[in-house]
Design a protein around this motif. Structure first.
Motif, mmCIF file in Angstrom:
data_model
loop_
_atom_site.group_PDB
_atom_site.id
_atom_site.type_symbol
_atom_site.label_atom_id
_atom_site.label_comp_id
_atom_site.label_asym_id
_atom_site.label_seq_id
_atom_site.Cartn_x
_atom_site.Cartn_y
_atom_site.Cartn_z
ATOM 1 N N VAL A 1 0.896 -1.185 -0.044
ATOM 2 C CA VAL A 1 -0.107 -0.064 0.022
ATOM 3 C C VAL A 1 0.872 1.066 0.127
ATOM 4 C CG1 VAL A 1 -1.602 1.387 1.478
ATOM 5 C CG2 VAL A 1 -1.873 -1.172 1.048
ATOM 6 N N ALA A 2 1.893 1.205 0.833
ATOM 7 C CA ALA A 2 2.644 2.489 0.894
ATOM 8 C C ALA A 2 3.490 2.687 -0.519
ATOM 9 C CB ALA A 2 3.845 2.225 1.980
ATOM 10 N N ALA A 3 4.095 1.713 -1.138
ATOM 11 C CA ALA A 3 4.612 1.751 -2.340
ATOM 12 C C ALA A 3 3.560 2.237 -3.453
ATOM 13 C CB ALA A 3 5.205 0.430 -2.825
ATOM 14 N N GLU A 4 2.179 1.928 -3.328
ATOM 15 C CA GLU A 4 1.419 2.387 -4.330
ATOM 16 C C GLU A 4 1.163 3.874 -4.163
ATOM 17 O OE1 GLU A 4 -2.061 0.346 -4.415
ATOM 18 O OE2 GLU A 4 -1.193 -1.753 -4.713
ATOM 19 N N VAL A 5 1.351 4.309 -2.889
ATOM 20 C CA VAL A 5 1.028 5.749 -2.339
ATOM 21 C C VAL A 5 2.069 6.475 -2.771
ATOM 22 C CG1 VAL A 5 0.882 7.229 -0.470
ATOM 23 C CG2 VAL A 5 -0.362 5.364 -0.282
ATOM 24 N N PHE B 1 4.125 5.845 -5.467
ATOM 25 C CA PHE B 1 4.049 5.851 -6.759
ATOM 26 C C PHE B 1 2.961 7.050 -7.414
ATOM 27 C CE2 PHE B 1 2.041 4.609 -11.061
ATOM 28 C CZ PHE B 1 3.042 4.542 -11.731
ATOM 29 N N ALA B 2 1.884 7.030 -6.620
ATOM 30 C CA ALA B 2 0.889 8.168 -6.925
ATOM 31 C C ALA B 2 1.442 9.436 -6.762
ATOM 32 C CB ALA B 2 -0.427 8.066 -6.221
ATOM 33 N N ALA B 3 2.206 9.615 -5.567
ATOM 34 C CA ALA B 3 2.644 10.887 -5.484
ATOM 35 C C ALA B 3 3.840 11.323 -6.146
ATOM 36 C CB ALA B 3 3.400 10.783 -3.919
ATOM 37 N N ARG B 4 4.465 10.272 -6.797
ATOM 38 C CA ARG B 4 5.579 10.810 -7.619
ATOM 39 C C ARG B 4 4.874 11.297 -9.001
ATOM 40 N NH1 ARG B 4 8.176 6.307 -5.471
ATOM 41 N NH2 ARG B 4 7.375 4.866 -6.887
ATOM 42 N N GLN B 5 3.743 10.594 -9.417
ATOM 43 C CA GLN B 5 3.068 10.979 -10.774
ATOM 44 C C GLN B 5 2.340 12.467 -10.297
ATOM 45 O OE1 GLN B 5 3.791 8.779 -12.989
ATOM 46 N NE2 GLN B 5 1.904 8.498 -13.731
ATOM 47 N N LEU B 6 1.910 12.784 -9.384
ATOM 48 C CA LEU B 6 1.297 14.051 -8.938
ATOM 49 C C LEU B 6 2.495 15.021 -9.141
ATOM 50 C CD1 LEU B 6 -0.989 13.240 -5.857
ATOM 51 C CD2 LEU B 6 -1.653 13.742 -8.385
ATOM 52 N N VAL B 7 3.775 14.552 -8.397
ATOM 53 C CA VAL B 7 4.936 15.660 -8.301
ATOM 54 C C VAL B 7 5.107 16.072 -9.982
ATOM 55 C CG1 VAL B 7 7.354 15.841 -7.824
ATOM 56 C CG2 VAL B 7 5.575 14.999 -6.234
ATOM 57 N N ALA C 1 10.080 20.223 -4.743
ATOM 58 C CA ALA C 1 9.981 18.706 -4.723
ATOM 59 C C ALA C 1 10.894 18.200 -3.501
ATOM 60 C CB ALA C 1 10.639 18.272 -6.002
ATOM 61 N N GLY C 2 11.406 19.015 -2.742
ATOM 62 C CA GLY C 2 12.026 18.648 -1.497
ATOM 63 C C GLY C 2 13.501 19.042 -1.554
ATOM 64 N N ASP C 3 13.951 20.113 -1.784
ATOM 65 C CA ASP C 3 15.056 20.594 -1.974
ATOM 66 C C ASP C 3 16.148 19.859 -2.852
ATOM 67 O OD1 ASP C 3 16.850 22.707 -1.000
ATOM 68 O OD2 ASP C 3 17.563 21.508 0.659
ATOM 69 N N LEU C 4 15.674 19.359 -4.166
ATOM 70 C CA LEU C 4 16.456 18.831 -5.202
ATOM 71 C C LEU C 4 17.210 20.152 -5.681
ATOM 72 C CD1 LEU C 4 14.110 16.892 -7.452
ATOM 73 C CD2 LEU C 4 15.737 15.895 -5.973
ATOM 74 N N SER C 5 18.521 19.734 -5.961
ATOM 75 C CA SER C 5 19.487 20.752 -6.860
ATOM 76 C C SER C 5 18.731 21.165 -8.007
ATOM 77 C CB SER C 5 20.637 20.336 -6.986
ATOM 78 O OG SER C 5 20.909 19.300 -7.987
ATOM 79 N N ARG C 6 19.255 22.417 -8.713
ATOM 80 C CA ARG C 6 18.658 22.719 -10.020
ATOM 81 C C ARG C 6 19.221 21.803 -11.201
ATOM 82 N NH1 ARG C 6 20.754 25.315 -14.155
ATOM 83 N NH2 ARG C 6 22.715 25.703 -13.086
ATOM 84 N N GLN C 7 20.289 21.158 -10.706
ATOM 85 C CA GLN C 7 20.850 20.097 -12.190
ATOM 86 C C GLN C 7 19.844 18.846 -11.772
ATOM 87 O OE1 GLN C 7 22.709 21.757 -9.924
ATOM 88 N NE2 GLN C 7 24.231 23.116 -11.078
ATOM 89 N N ALA C 8 19.489 18.419 -10.608
ATOM 90 C CA ALA C 8 18.728 17.208 -10.330
ATOM 91 C C ALA C 8 17.368 17.406 -10.832
ATOM 92 C CB ALA C 8 18.669 17.142 -8.976
ATOM 93 N N ALA C 9 16.723 18.600 -10.702
ATOM 94 C CA ALA C 9 15.531 18.980 -11.048
ATOM 95 C C ALA C 9 15.465 18.908 -12.620
ATOM 96 C CB ALA C 9 15.023 20.219 -10.580
ATOM 97 N N ARG C 10 16.455 19.386 -13.346
ATOM 98 C CA ARG C 10 16.571 19.480 -14.802
ATOM 99 C C ARG C 10 16.655 18.016 -15.487
ATOM 100 N NH1 ARG C 10 18.299 23.225 -18.668
ATOM 101 N NH2 ARG C 10 18.873 24.531 -16.857
ATOM 102 N N LYS C 11 17.347 17.350 -14.719
ATOM 103 C CA LYS C 11 17.575 15.883 -15.060
ATOM 104 C C LYS C 11 16.164 15.193 -14.900
ATOM 105 C CE LYS C 11 20.532 11.689 -14.506
ATOM 106 N NZ LYS C 11 21.459 11.012 -13.635
ATOM 107 N N ARG C 12 15.561 15.266 -13.692
ATOM 108 C CA ARG C 12 14.228 14.505 -13.560
ATOM 109 C C ARG C 12 13.272 15.152 -14.489
ATOM 110 N NH1 ARG C 12 11.334 13.494 -7.892
ATOM 111 N NH2 ARG C 12 9.332 12.489 -8.781
ATOM 112 N N TRP C 13 13.275 16.371 -14.792
ATOM 113 C CA TRP C 13 11.964 17.149 -15.748
ATOM 114 C C TRP C 13 12.619 17.820 -16.862
ATOM 115 C CZ3 TRP C 13 11.539 18.240 -10.432
ATOM 116 C CH2 TRP C 13 10.749 17.413 -9.391
ATOM 117 N N PRO C 14 13.298 17.047 -17.983
ATOM 118 C CA PRO C 14 14.019 17.856 -18.663
ATOM 119 C C PRO C 14 13.518 18.828 -19.765
ATOM 120 C CG PRO C 14 13.860 15.390 -19.429
ATOM 121 C CD PRO C 14 13.273 15.694 -18.122
ATOM 122 N N GLU C 15 11.870 18.357 -19.881
ATOM 123 C CA GLU C 15 11.173 19.212 -20.752
ATOM 124 C C GLU C 15 10.338 20.261 -20.089
ATOM 125 O OE1 GLU C 15 9.343 16.863 -23.453
ATOM 126 O OE2 GLU C 15 11.097 15.920 -24.573
ATOM 127 N N ALA C 16 10.533 20.313 -18.457
ATOM 128 C CA ALA C 16 9.319 21.120 -17.897
ATOM 129 C C ALA C 16 9.430 22.689 -17.956
ATOM 130 C CB ALA C 16 9.515 20.703 -16.393
#
Length: 220
Positions: A65-69, A71-77, A98-113
């Motif tokens: 159940v926690a894993a499904e939560v 996954f759903a939270a990551r989709q929402l993020v 997103a929880g104090d990610l670095s700018r580089q990490a955010a760019r890598k996670r959402w390259p087209e945002a």
């Protein structure tokens, strides 16, 4: 990434209360999947004997159940990052949210945002010389919707839109339509290969592309 308890700023009590609500929700769903009715079964996740088969099953379902939560939270993020980027947020702001990610990490996670946009071009006026209009959108769906609506309503006015294209950030045509007199409405069309790449507005070739697109529409 920092954990919930080390996030800076005020409101830590509210964050703790929110985390408690999430744990309670996971526990309620775990009980439901275990088949426990109201007032039956263990009263907490640690109420069973630690080394029992019943405890093992309960903890595995709790994890499920926690894993499904999660996954759903990551989709929402991810959805939130896309919308925030379209609204003009920077990668630094996305990372902080997103929880104090670095700018580089955010760019890598959402390259087209961030910096992604779509341009809507329209040809206006039933008779030559035609007019032209350009609009910028942060959503491809919105650009296409506005383009189709403009062409659909273009027949109601002499200076209305007779054709439209939507161009992505890479300057590629992703959608095109024109007003079809035979069906009295907008009709999606595929542009010839030499019109599918649009030069930047500052380039001399941009005006040439617009003229060739207008000629293509006029021949339809």
């Amino acid at each position: 990434m920092t954990d919930l308890w080390s996030l800076a700023g005020s409101g830590i009590e509210e964050r703790v209360a929110f985390a408690t609500e999430v744990r309670d929700m996971v526990w309620r769903e775990t009980r439901r999947r275990m088949g426990y009715g109201e007032g039956k079964g263990p009263h907490s996740v640690n109420a069973l004997a630690p080394n029992s088969a019943a405890a093992r099953r309960l903890h595995l379902i709790y994890m499920e159940v926690a894993a499904e939560v999660g996954f759903a939270a990551r989709q929402l993020v991810d959805d939130g990052a896309a919308r925030a980027g379209r609204a003009g947020a920077s990668y630094a702001q996305l990372g902080e949210a997103a929880g104090d990610l670095s700018r580089q990490a955010a760019r890598k996670r959402w390259p087209e945002a961030v910096g992604t946009h779509w341009v809507l071009y329209t040809i206006t006026g039933k008779q030559a010389p035609h007019g032209r209009a350009t609009s910028l959108y942060r959503s491809a769906e919105k650009a296409v919707e506005r383009g189709r609506t403009a062409v659909d309503e273009g027949a109601l006015a002499d200076d209305g839109a007779i054709a439209a294209v939507v161009v992505n950030s890479a300057r590629e045509v992703v959608w095109a339509c024109w007003f079809n007199d035979a069906v009295w409405g907008p009709e999606e069309t595929e542009l010839p290969e030499d019109l599918r790449s649009v030069p930047v507005p500052e380039a001399p070739e941009h005006a040439d592309w617009q003229q060739r697109w207008e000629q293509f529409v006029s021949r339809r």
